[in-house]
Design an enzyme around this catalytic site. Structure first.
Site, short mmCIF file in Angstrom:
data_model
loop_
_atom_site.label_atom_id
_atom_site.label_comp_id
_atom_site.label_asym_id
_atom_site.label_seq_id
_atom_site.Cartn_x
_atom_site.Cartn_y
_atom_site.Cartn_z
N GLU A 72 -11.00 21.79 37.38
CA GLU A 72 -11.05 20.66 36.45
C GLU A 72 -10.20 20.87 35.19
OE1 GLU A 72 -12.13 18.15 37.64
OE2 GLU A 72 -14.03 18.36 38.69
N TYR A 118 -29.96 8.49 18.60
CA TYR A 118 -29.38 9.84 18.71
C TYR A 118 -28.18 9.86 19.64
CZ TYR A 118 -33.87 10.47 16.60
OH TYR A 118 -34.94 10.33 15.76
#
Length: 214
Positions: A72, A118
């Site tokens: 990746e 949040y």
């Protein structure tokens, strides 16, 4: 670079202890000048060795030192290329975020709605990146080319990836993504109140995170 290597090892252990990095999944990197230090391929984040980390040239993607990096690595390079302020990248296959990435209830501007303050405060806009096989360079190019500002994305049928100024901040954001996706899945088909656009925009402005459609 010793501190950087030790930080990656500690981060990998923490994420593994939290159950966010099953098997040998997930990868981490830290930008160091024009290079990035990254977790290698095929190694559990809980078993990282400070002396066996991959060092790549950010400009070319060439391996400079250490074992082969995670497949990746193009995604990490793409996120660093998007922002000079990104100091670390965290990519996980955390269970709830990976599960949410497999659903089709997405707004591509943000694959995750503003369910909690949040999430908006710590993560912000999280676009959906269309599915591609792991390591696909085309997916990294698509991520880099997205015209909106973002610090986190959800890879379809795969999991979250986050770029922040520090490794701690990237980990905190990845944990918050997992938590909000857990809530979304637990809520199922129940009627849900999301934050209004005004509420989300207020938080995004206060905490300097990207939100909205531009």
């Amino acid at each position: 670079m010793t501190d950087t290597r030790d930080a990656l090892v500690r981060a990998g252990a923490r994420l593994t202890e939290l159950g966010l990095s099953p098997g040998s999944s997930g990868n981490l990197s830290i930008r160091v000048g024009s290079t990035m230090v990254m977790s290698p391929t095929g190694v559990s984040l809980g078993a990282l060795d400070a002396e066996q980390l991959s060092v790549l040239d950010l400009n070319t993607g060439h391996l400079l030192d250490g074992p082969s990096p995670s497949k990746e690595f193009p995604l990490h390079r793409a996120l660093y290329a998007r922002s000079g302020g990104s100091g670390a990248v965290v990519h996980l296959h955390s269970p709830y975020a990976a599960a949410w990435s497999c659903t089709i209830r997405h707004d591509k501007t943000s694959a995750i709605p503003p369910l909690t303050p949040y999430f908006v405060m710590k993560v912000g806009r999280t676009p959906l990146i269309d599915y591609a096989a792991p390591g696909d360079r085309g997916q990294a190019e698509a991520l880099q080319a997205l015209p909106v500002i973002f610090e986190a994305a959800l890879l379809q049928n795969h999991g979250p990836i986050v770029a922040k100024g520090s490794l701690d901040a990237a980990i905190d954001a990845a944990i918050e993504i997992e938590e909000v996706c857990k809530l979304l899945i637990l809520l199922g088909t129940h009627p849900v109140r999301h934050l209004t656009e005004e509420e989300a925009a207020h938080l995004a402005d206060k905490y300097d995170v990207p939100w909205g459609s531009s």
